[in-house]
Design a protein around this motif. Structure first.
Motif, PDB file in Angstrom:
ATOM      1  N   ILE A   1       0.836  -1.203   0.000  1.00 61.60           N
ATOM      2  CA  ILE A   1       0.000   0.000   0.000  1.00 61.60           C
ATOM      3  C   ILE A   1       0.871   1.253   0.000  1.00 61.60           C
ATOM      4  CG2 ILE A   1      -1.711   1.302   1.322  1.00 61.60           C
ATOM      5  CD1 ILE A   1      -2.779  -1.376   2.327  1.00 61.60           C
ATOM      6  N   PHE A   2       1.917   1.262   0.829  1.00 61.27           N
ATOM      7  CA  PHE A   2       2.790   2.428   0.907  1.00 61.27           C
ATOM      8  C   PHE A   2       3.479   2.699  -0.432  1.00 61.27           C
ATOM      9  CE2 PHE A   2       3.367   1.946   5.768  1.00 61.27           C
ATOM     10  CZ  PHE A   2       2.215   2.702   5.959  1.00 61.27           C
ATOM     11  N   TYR A   3       3.955   1.640  -1.096  1.00 60.72           N
ATOM     12  CA  TYR A   3       4.658   1.838  -2.361  1.00 60.72           C
ATOM     13  C   TYR A   3       3.715   2.248  -3.481  1.00 60.72           C
ATOM     14  CZ  TYR A   3       9.026  -0.064  -0.547  1.00 60.72           C
ATOM     15  OH  TYR A   3      10.180  -0.248   0.160  1.00 60.72           O
ATOM     16  N   PHE A   4       2.446   1.846  -3.375  1.00 60.28           N
ATOM     17  CA  PHE A   4       1.499   2.174  -4.441  1.00 60.28           C
ATOM     18  C   PHE A   4       0.845   3.534  -4.239  1.00 60.28           C
ATOM     19  CE2 PHE A   4      -2.535   1.793  -6.820  1.00 60.28           C
ATOM     20  CZ  PHE A   4      -2.035   1.375  -8.041  1.00 60.28           C
ATOM     21  N   MET A   5       0.904   4.094  -3.045  1.00 64.78           N
ATOM     22  CA  MET A   5       0.237   5.363  -2.751  1.00 64.78           C
ATOM     23  C   MET A   5       0.678   6.525  -3.638  1.00 64.78           C
ATOM     24  SD  MET A   5      -0.306   5.503   1.387  1.00 64.78           S
ATOM     25  CE  MET A   5      -0.831   7.221   1.267  1.00 64.78           C
ATOM     26  N   PRO A   6       1.963   6.662  -3.992  1.00 63.09           N
ATOM     27  CA  PRO A   6       2.323   7.783  -4.892  1.00 63.09           C
ATOM     28  C   PRO A   6       1.584   7.760  -6.213  1.00 63.09           C
ATOM     29  CG  PRO A   6       4.279   6.854  -3.884  1.00 63.09           C
ATOM     30  CD  PRO A   6       3.159   5.944  -3.512  1.00 63.09           C
TER      31      PRO A   6
ATOM     32  N   VAL B   1       4.432  22.379 -14.023  1.00 63.28           N
ATOM     33  CA  VAL B   1       4.153  22.904 -12.686  1.00 63.28           C
ATOM     34  C   VAL B   1       5.448  23.257 -11.968  1.00 63.28           C
ATOM     35  CG1 VAL B   1       3.090  22.384 -10.451  1.00 63.28           C
ATOM     36  CG2 VAL B   1       2.011  21.599 -12.566  1.00 63.28           C
ATOM     37  N   PHE B   2       6.470  22.423 -12.107  1.00 65.95           N
ATOM     38  CA  PHE B   2       7.728  22.657 -11.393  1.00 65.95           C
ATOM     39  C   PHE B   2       8.376  23.955 -11.837  1.00 65.95           C
ATOM     40  CE2 PHE B   2      12.395  22.039 -11.186  1.00 65.95           C
ATOM     41  CZ  PHE B   2      12.528  21.998  -9.804  1.00 65.95           C
ATOM     42  N   LEU B   3       8.479  24.185 -13.127  1.00 64.99           N
ATOM     43  CA  LEU B   3       9.107  25.409 -13.607  1.00 64.99           C
ATOM     44  C   LEU B   3       8.218  26.614 -13.368  1.00 64.99           C
ATOM     45  CD1 LEU B   3      10.722  24.171 -16.929  1.00 64.99           C
ATOM     46  CD2 LEU B   3      11.805  24.554 -14.716  1.00 64.99           C
ATOM     47  N   GLY B   4       6.902  26.422 -13.352  1.00 61.57           N
ATOM     48  CA  GLY B   4       6.010  27.524 -13.036  1.00 61.57           C
ATOM     49  C   GLY B   4       6.128  27.947 -11.589  1.00 61.57           C
TER      50      GLY B   4
ATOM     51  N   TRP C   1       9.910   8.634  -8.439  1.00 69.61           N
ATOM     52  CA  TRP C   1       9.211   8.406  -7.170  1.00 69.61           C
ATOM     53  C   TRP C   1       7.745   8.070  -7.393  1.00 69.61           C
ATOM     54  CZ3 TRP C   1       5.114  10.837  -4.685  1.00 69.61           C
ATOM     55  CH2 TRP C   1       4.946  10.502  -3.335  1.00 69.61           C
ATOM     56  N   ARG C   2       7.126   8.695  -8.374  1.00 70.13           N
ATOM     57  CA  ARG C   2       5.698   8.501  -8.585  1.00 70.13           C
ATOM     58  C   ARG C   2       5.383   7.120  -9.145  1.00 70.13           C
ATOM     59  NH1 ARG C   2       0.753  10.618  -9.243  1.00 70.13           N
ATOM     60  NH2 ARG C   2      -0.451  10.015 -11.063  1.00 70.13           N
TER      61      ARG C   2
ATOM     62  N   ALA D   1      -0.032  17.909  -6.777  1.00 72.97           N
ATOM     63  CA  ALA D   1       0.366  17.955  -5.365  1.00 72.97           C
ATOM     64  C   ALA D   1       1.784  17.429  -5.182  1.00 72.97           C
ATOM     65  CB  ALA D   1      -0.613  17.153  -4.516  1.00 72.97           C
ATOM     66  N   VAL D   2       2.103  16.332  -5.871  1.00 71.35           N
ATOM     67  CA  VAL D   2       3.457  15.776  -5.790  1.00 71.35           C
ATOM     68  C   VAL D   2       4.476  16.778  -6.304  1.00 71.35           C
ATOM     69  CG1 VAL D   2       4.972  13.963  -6.686  1.00 71.35           C
ATOM     70  CG2 VAL D   2       2.662  13.390  -5.938  1.00 71.35           C
ATOM     71  N   THR D   3       4.167  17.429  -7.424  1.00 74.57           N
ATOM     72  CA  THR D   3       5.101  18.385  -8.014  1.00 74.57           C
ATOM     73  C   THR D   3       5.305  19.593  -7.098  1.00 74.57           C
ATOM     74  OG1 THR D   3       4.301  17.705 -10.192  1.00 74.57           O
ATOM     75  CG2 THR D   3       5.621  19.695 -10.090  1.00 74.57           C
ATOM     76  N   LEU D   4       4.241  20.051  -6.441  1.00 74.57           N
ATOM     77  CA  LEU D   4       4.381  21.181  -5.526  1.00 74.57           C
ATOM     78  C   LEU D   4       5.274  20.834  -4.339  1.00 74.57           C
ATOM     79  CD1 LEU D   4       0.718  22.539  -5.459  1.00 74.57           C
ATOM     80  CD2 LEU D   4       2.684  23.520  -6.630  1.00 74.57           C
TER      81      LEU D   4
END
Length: 319
Positions: free
Chosen positions: A125-130, A251-254, A183-184, A137-140
């Motif tokens: 579950i932990f490994y699949f959550m990303p 999103v990251f560069l923005g 990571w995702r 949200a991940v990028t932020l």
């Protein structure tokens, strides 16, 4: 004179077979049940592809009339240095994000499949959550971690290393985006590898242990060959996803204040987006999408060819 036999009307005209036979009714029922998929695919899948190919030969700003220009759009984008930078950036980030991701995913799957792990379901579950977490949200979160004063640079400074410009450096941006992608999707690929590992019969490993095979030999000569279909599937899906990279760099560069058009992190999809929705050149954007489609098909076929060569039959020797 021989007697002549005259056929009766019932003998001359065979009975008419009904059109709606039981077989045709069954076929109609089956096609009715599967028709929604094909209708939705034709509307939302096939039509956009065909219209994009059609649009790539026209000049259009989405408001005025369309003007046929032939292959002019393809000449414009192939003559644009930014397009080739986006192409090279896509390949580099695909390589940096996919190869370590697959290796780590296989390692995690082997660990989860190990009998020594007491909390396998919890770790799954932990490994699949990303994978079920919002990409934005991940990028932020990663934008904060890879900022100029973020946690990653703080760790580097703790070891006496210089800070890395992750939001503006040529390689820093690629490292940050590739880390997000890795990571995702690592947990998703690990679950697929885990399902492949659980499909391998345990009798093979028991026979190998009786013959004196070590864990490394079992991994090389048993696990990897039998996991070949799963490795091929994961590699294809990861390659296609890497070539369509958009949300993470945009999103990251923005968030970093540099904008999504910076050449350090522009990908083919962000280049396509800028051409269509910022510059208003839908024709060149469609041509970019067509080239991206052909690149995806090419790299998918290349992956299949390499996988078939690496996993080819090695038998044929004498016993």
């Amino acid at each position: 004179m021989a007697d002549t036999v005259t056929a009766t009307p019932a003998q001359q005209i065979p009975p008419k077979r009904p059109y709606w036979t039981e077989r045709r009714r069954s076929q109609l029922t089956a096609y009715t049940f599967i028709s929604p998929f094909f209708l939705l695919f034709a509307i939302f899948g096939l039509y956009p592809i065909l219209f994009t190919i059609y649009l790539s030969f026209f000049k259009w700003d989405a408001l005025g009339p369309m003007k046929y220009v032939g292959f002019k759009n393809y000449e414009l984008i192939t003559g644009d240095p930014t397009f080739w930078i986006s192409f090279s950036n896509t390949l580099i980030m695909a390589l940096m994000g996919t190869v370590p991701q697959l290796i780590l995913a296989l390692f995690v799957a082997v660990m989860l499949n190990s009998a020594m792990n007491r909390f396998k379901n919890t770790f799954r579950i932990f490994y699949f959550m990303p994978n079920i977490t919002s990409i934005v949200a991940v990028t932020l979160v990663f934008s904060t971690m890879f900022g100029n004063n973020g946690m990653v640079n703080w760790i580097l400074n703790s070891f006496g290393l210089d800070s890395v410009p992750f939001n503006s450096g040529w390689w820093g941006v690629k490292i940050a985006i590739s880390t997000m992608v890795m990571w995702r999707w690592m947990g998703y690929n690990a679950i697929i590898f885990l399902s492949g590992l659980q499909s391998i019969p345990t009798d093979i490993y028991e026979a190998a242990r009786i013959d004196g095979a070590t864990r490394g030999q079992q991994l090389i000569y048993i696990t990897l060959p039998l996991l070949r279909p799963f490795i091929l599937f994961v590699t294809l899906v990861s390659t296609i996803g890497a070539l369509q990279l958009f949300t993470e760099p945009y999103v990251f560069l923005g968030q970093s204040g540099t904008g999504s058009t910076r050449q350090e992190g522009v990908t083919m999809v962000t280049y396509l987006y800028n051409e269509a929705f910022k510059n208003g050149f839908f024709g060149t954007a469609a041509a970019t999408a067509v080239l991206l489609l052909f690149a995806t098909i090419l790299f998918s076929l290349l992956n299949m060819m390499l996988s078939s060569r690496m996993g080819g039959d090695t038998g044929g020797g004498k016993a």
